[in-house]
Design an enzyme around this catalytic site. Sequence first.
Site, PDB file in Angstrom:
ATOM      1  N   HIS A 131      35.575  26.813  32.034  1.00 48.26           N
ATOM      2  CA  HIS A 131      35.091  26.451  33.383  1.00 48.26           C
ATOM      3  C   HIS A 131      34.663  24.986  33.321  1.00 48.26           C
ATOM      4  O   HIS A 131      33.539  24.683  32.893  1.00 48.26           O
ATOM      5  CB  HIS A 131      33.865  27.284  33.776  1.00 48.26           C
TER       6      HIS A 131
ATOM      7  N   GLU B 226      39.593  30.614  41.733  1.00 50.43           N
ATOM      8  CA  GLU B 226      38.797  31.843  41.642  1.00 50.43           C
ATOM      9  C   GLU B 226      38.358  32.343  43.009  1.00 50.43           C
ATOM     10  O   GLU B 226      37.874  31.569  43.833  1.00 50.43           O
ATOM     11  CB  GLU B 226      37.565  31.584  40.775  1.00 50.43           C
TER      12      GLU B 226
ATOM     13  N   SER C  66      31.351  39.622  47.357  1.00 47.58           N
ATOM     14  CA  SER C  66      31.315  41.089  47.465  1.00 47.58           C
ATOM     15  C   SER C  66      30.782  41.526  48.819  1.00 47.58           C
ATOM     16  O   SER C  66      31.006  42.658  49.239  1.00 47.58           O
ATOM     17  CB  SER C  66      30.437  41.675  46.361  1.00 47.58           C
TER      18      SER C  66
ATOM     19  N   HIS D 237      36.813  36.785  40.276  1.00 42.64           N
ATOM     20  CA  HIS D 237      35.560  36.514  39.556  1.00 42.64           C
ATOM     21  C   HIS D 237      35.142  37.699  38.689  1.00 42.64           C
ATOM     22  O   HIS D 237      34.943  37.548  37.489  1.00 42.64           O
ATOM     23  CB  HIS D 237      34.435  36.107  40.509  1.00 42.64           C
TER      24      HIS D 237
ATOM     25  N   HIS E 248      37.385  38.170  35.045  1.00 42.10           N
ATOM     26  CA  HIS E 248      36.299  38.556  34.131  1.00 42.10           C
ATOM     27  C   HIS E 248      36.133  40.068  34.254  1.00 42.10           C
ATOM     28  O   HIS E 248      36.166  40.604  35.361  1.00 42.10           O
ATOM     29  CB  HIS E 248      34.977  37.913  34.558  1.00 42.10           C
TER      30      HIS E 248
ATOM     31  N   GLU F 273      31.792  42.299  30.947  1.00 48.19           N
ATOM     32  CA  GLU F 273      31.208  41.277  30.079  1.00 48.19           C
ATOM     33  C   GLU F 273      29.850  41.746  29.517  1.00 48.19           C
ATOM     34  O   GLU F 273      29.640  41.697  28.315  1.00 48.19           O
ATOM     35  CB  GLU F 273      31.042  39.988  30.899  1.00 48.19           C
TER      36      GLU F 273
END
Length: 405
Positions: free
Chosen positions: A64, A142, A146, A180, A207, A210
């Site tokens: 990034h 990206e 939500s 994302h 991603h 994680e």
Amino acid sequence: MTIIEPTYTYIDNKFHENRAVAFSKTIEAIDSIENLKTKYPDADIIKGEENSILYPGFINTHVHLEFSANKTTLQYGNFMSWLDSVIANRDRLIQECDNEVMLKACSDMLESGVTTFGAISSFGKDLETCAKTPQKVIYFNEIIGSNMAYVDALYSDFLNRLDESKKMIDSGVTPAIAIHSPYSVHPVVLKRAINIAKDEKLPLSAHLLESPAEREWLESGEGEFLSFFQKYFNTSTPVTTISEFIESFDDIDTHFTHMVQATNKELEYIAQKGHSIAHCPRSNRLLGCGRLDIDKLIELDIPFSVATDGLSSNSSLNIFDELRATLMLHYSTPLRELSNLLIKNITSTPAKILGVDSGEIKESKSADLVLINLPDRPNSLDDIALQTILHTQKVDRVFIDGKEI
Ligand code: BEZ
Ligand code: FE2
């Protein structure tokens, strides 16, 4: 035409002696130095130092750049504390991250031999840098959002950024799409973005799994993410489940980043669908996320890259720093085998994952090449990967499309 004559050459995931390489923009021939001199009598000759090794240029699939201004600001040790610190310091970090800072980040990668990288772009602020840097860039626009109240605006911003990146193809930028994460992208826009990647055959990354907090939130709507979503988004239920999210990628090869918290069953599903994983060991360690079970990936034959992530969760973008950390973190994986695999995982494996025409010293591949010098003679050909990882801070020379940088 240029002929380069190193002591050792990395071909087909092995080290060879007495192999010189003739190249222009692409690799033209691989043979003994005598044969190549006969074939190309006018070529410029570059003779490597004693104990030099010629590798294909390295590939860092996940970085990034837009968070390159962080050095000591962000809080490490726990994913949610880190995310809170990102939100608290976001404006300053983004403002301080100008082209100069991002070009320095690219140049640090280049010094470690990275000739291609996957840039995860949240805002499009890094596009100019990616067009200017000598490296080839897979530019992952990206998508995030939500909360239904904001998704349309965020989606249209994403489309604009994607369009802007398409204008930079001639400057070495390949447009691509990044999701994302499962907790931060609404399924409605997730499906739209995946469909664009499918229709336009764009590389796709996300991603996934994680942190322990992410897993708990997606499984039960509880844990540290609950107060986070209540505080920042006034919501208290996850937008998707783990299986629903993973199944959205069933028909498109996807490069999933992290997967530290995946179960064996989820990894088996990833293997079955032909996906790949970006392993960012230092980032995972610093954010308190745990350790990816690479032995399971090896057993399941899941292709994985080793990547640095950004300077928001790392102390350098040097790919050799990352490989050294990987060797130390995975202390029970056999050392020599792991070293050889790690070199493969920054060359031919990520080239296949990202669909780029480099990552191998092979006729007709792009002449993206790096020359490294070991400080002394290696004990055997089998030791070269390990000794390269241990002893390389910076590469000696770098070529991209046959041009020395
Ligand atoms: C979201 O849009 O849901 C989101 C954005 C950033 C971090 C976490 C969640
Ligand atoms: Fe990342």
